[in-house]
Design an enzyme around this catalytic site. Sequence first.
Site, mmCIF file in Angstrom:
data_model
loop_
_atom_site.group_PDB
_atom_site.id
_atom_site.type_symbol
_atom_site.label_atom_id
_atom_site.label_comp_id
_atom_site.label_asym_id
_atom_site.label_seq_id
_atom_site.Cartn_x
_atom_site.Cartn_y
_atom_site.Cartn_z
ATOM 1 N N ASP A 1 -45.036 -11.175 86.267
ATOM 2 C CA ASP A 1 -43.654 -11.025 86.752
ATOM 3 C C ASP A 1 -43.066 -9.674 86.367
ATOM 4 O O ASP A 1 -41.967 -9.331 86.810
ATOM 5 C CB ASP A 1 -42.765 -12.159 86.232
ATOM 6 C CG ASP A 1 -42.758 -12.264 84.718
ATOM 7 O OD1 ASP A 1 -43.831 -12.551 84.152
ATOM 8 O OD2 ASP A 1 -41.701 -12.071 84.095
ATOM 9 N N ASN A 2 -43.807 -8.916 85.553
ATOM 10 C CA ASN A 2 -43.389 -7.551 85.193
ATOM 11 C C ASN A 2 -44.292 -6.503 85.839
ATOM 12 O O ASN A 2 -44.365 -5.371 85.363
ATOM 13 C CB ASN A 2 -43.425 -7.360 83.673
ATOM 14 C CG ASN A 2 -42.647 -8.411 82.914
ATOM 15 O OD1 ASN A 2 -43.166 -9.040 82.012
ATOM 16 N ND2 ASN A 2 -41.402 -8.632 83.299
ATOM 17 N N LYS B 1 -28.193 -5.743 85.917
ATOM 18 C CA LYS B 1 -28.911 -6.532 84.920
ATOM 19 C C LYS B 1 -27.952 -6.877 83.788
ATOM 20 O O LYS B 1 -27.381 -5.990 83.158
ATOM 21 C CB LYS B 1 -30.108 -5.747 84.365
ATOM 22 C CG LYS B 1 -30.925 -6.533 83.349
ATOM 23 C CD LYS B 1 -32.138 -5.737 82.883
ATOM 24 C CE LYS B 1 -32.949 -6.523 81.855
ATOM 25 N NZ LYS B 1 -34.133 -5.763 81.402
ATOM 26 N N GLY C 1 -33.246 -14.086 86.100
ATOM 27 C CA GLY C 1 -32.382 -14.907 85.262
ATOM 28 C C GLY C 1 -31.099 -14.237 84.855
ATOM 29 O O GLY C 1 -30.150 -14.912 84.431
ATOM 30 N N ARG C 2 -31.033 -12.909 84.965
ATOM 31 C CA ARG C 2 -29.795 -12.194 84.630
ATOM 32 C C ARG C 2 -29.623 -10.937 85.470
ATOM 33 O O ARG C 2 -28.817 -10.072 85.142
ATOM 34 C CB ARG C 2 -29.786 -11.832 83.152
ATOM 35 C CG ARG C 2 -31.018 -11.055 82.719
ATOM 36 C CD ARG C 2 -30.969 -10.721 81.262
ATOM 37 N NE ARG C 2 -32.226 -10.167 80.809
ATOM 38 C CZ ARG C 2 -32.415 -9.669 79.599
ATOM 39 N NH1 ARG C 2 -31.424 -9.646 78.739
ATOM 40 N NH2 ARG C 2 -33.588 -9.184 79.250
ATOM 41 N N ARG D 1 -29.197 -0.772 87.998
ATOM 42 C CA ARG D 1 -30.508 -0.173 88.231
ATOM 43 C C ARG D 1 -30.872 -0.278 89.711
ATOM 44 O O ARG D 1 -30.231 -1.008 90.464
ATOM 45 C CB ARG D 1 -31.562 -0.850 87.352
ATOM 46 C CG ARG D 1 -31.653 -2.364 87.501
ATOM 47 C CD ARG D 1 -32.558 -2.973 86.443
ATOM 48 N NE ARG D 1 -32.990 -4.322 86.803
ATOM 49 C CZ ARG D 1 -33.928 -5.008 86.180
ATOM 50 N NH1 ARG D 1 -34.549 -4.471 85.135
ATOM 51 N NH2 ARG D 1 -34.274 -6.223 86.572
#
Length: 634
Positions: free
Chosen positions: A343-344, A170, A148-149, A234
């Site tokens: 999702d993490n 990010k 999303g970002r 990153r």
Amino acid sequence: MTAHLSNNATNGTNGASNGSSHFNGVSLDDLPKSNVFTSSLPPDPNFPTPAASHKAPRKTLGPRMVKGALYTYVRPEESKEPELLAVSERAMRDIGIKPGEEKTEEFKQLVAGNKFFWDESTEKGIYPWAQCYGGWQFGSWAGQLGDGRAISLFEATNPETKVRYEIQLKGAGKTPYSRFADGKAVLRSSIREFIVSEALNALNIPSTRALALTLLPNDKVRRERLEPGAIVTRFAQSWLRIGTFDIMRARGNRDLIRKVSTYIAENVFDGWGSLPAALPADTDIITTAVNPERGVPENELQGGEGAEENRFTRLYREIVRRNAKTVAAWQAYAFTNGVLNTDNTSIYGLSIDFGPFAFLDNFDPDYTPNHDDHMNRYSYRNQPSIIWWNLVRLGESLGELIGAGSHVDDETFVAKGVTQDFAPELIKRAETIIGRVGEEYKAVFMAEYKRLMNARLGIKTEKPTDDDKDENLYSELLDTMQALELDFNQFFRKLSSIKTTDLETEDQRTEVAGTFFHREGVTGMGNTDANARTRVANWLATWRTRVSEDWADADEERQIAMKKVNPKFIPKSWILDEIIQRVENGGEREILANVMKMALNPFEEEWGWDRDEEERFCGDVPRQGRAMQCSCSS
């Protein structure tokens, strides 16, 4: 915003270093770049080419639902007057960028999202992208999530090591996966991720990395309050996660699951032959799981009847094993992620997506740094079981491929899926294998945890499996830490400096015990100075006997070895909070470079910038700064 074409686009591969030890890096332009991810996997059908995305008004890109795709081509939003706040020298080296390149305008514009390597006039080069994935959040299905970002710029291959990393921004703006958010990141959370990514790597804990931190002074981002925006540049060997498979399974994209699985084996890992062979069925899994054979031919089937392992089972096991080792390292160094949704959870086994994370201060297994986690689902204690819960979700996504066994490449199965007659056999095989992989997960986790804890305690030799003395040493230490509210990581560092000759008598041990207490003395319910000292002294007596078995008269060597694995500096929450205040409100900049130097070299005694400040950051956590919590808002 300007887009630039690289003449060095190439397919980098993961691999070990075989270059010269005198390699000093290359310029940003000369850094080998590739887009293996976007050239191998299906794009958003609404914008199937870079040109289609580039010519479209940003608002037409989304947010929206994206189906049948792994990503969408999307460019970063332009940043005005960005300020490069800090760079990780270790990250520069590992990517293969030469020192001094961070001072160039090209580098500064790249990490601010104002430059990427695609030429609008020729429509050639590498166009940025954002990934599509879903996820289980706090145990409930959340549907489509995605980057999303976060926007990936390109893949970079270190010319010396040949390791390929995906470079990502990010906080670079909205994507089709932003849902109701703004695509931005605040300075507060960006500072936290920038520091902890590199700190974990320096502790030898698998992690995504951070190259640069950029302030966006003209971006004011609304969270609980209006905050300055920022971008973290990153990188990782892969940004794929369990949530990637979750969304494909939820949508019934079985062909895509197979395609992505093959991509991971062949392009993220080192090929099908690099995956673990089946473990012998008639031996103790505790011993065989640690270092399985590899080099199994792609199409070879292994294992007994009803549990035959094909190449997709071997892929699943590799992902499971990597995550088992990573969570073992979290537990050994008391790192708490805070938001372990699927999702993490990384396919590569990396610590990823840092939100309300923290290192434990006082040892409290029930601690969670996430003040929204009211059920303590993601507490320190629960991390190993939660990661396995997530891996079972992955097993469900891969279940059809795992359960197919020898039929996984049959034409009918590939084209049409599971027949009614074959379904019971497939389901039983998949359930059997996933259950056995669960045992392998436990064995790998415990072996790695013991290895790390032994090193931290100065133990060189491992006791036989039927000798529980070392496990008792661990458990009694942890019970003591919890009861007396002792600082976890500081305990090990202080223990590293204690001579066994200072623990020969009960009086000596009782005196030394006070070394581990907080500045204000003994804390914890019902404890007195006397009984606390007695408890620690008793443990020290057992520990002294154990390490003496391994080191005999080489106690100085033992201290040196322990200091190499027990950090003096840990980026605790109170330190990060102070840095954020000093940078955001005080306008300081040098503090970031100074603390990053400590984070990159956590086992040193001093770092050469301000001894008093260094000792303060390595000293007792202020009472009001212990067990801090924060939100997912970032």
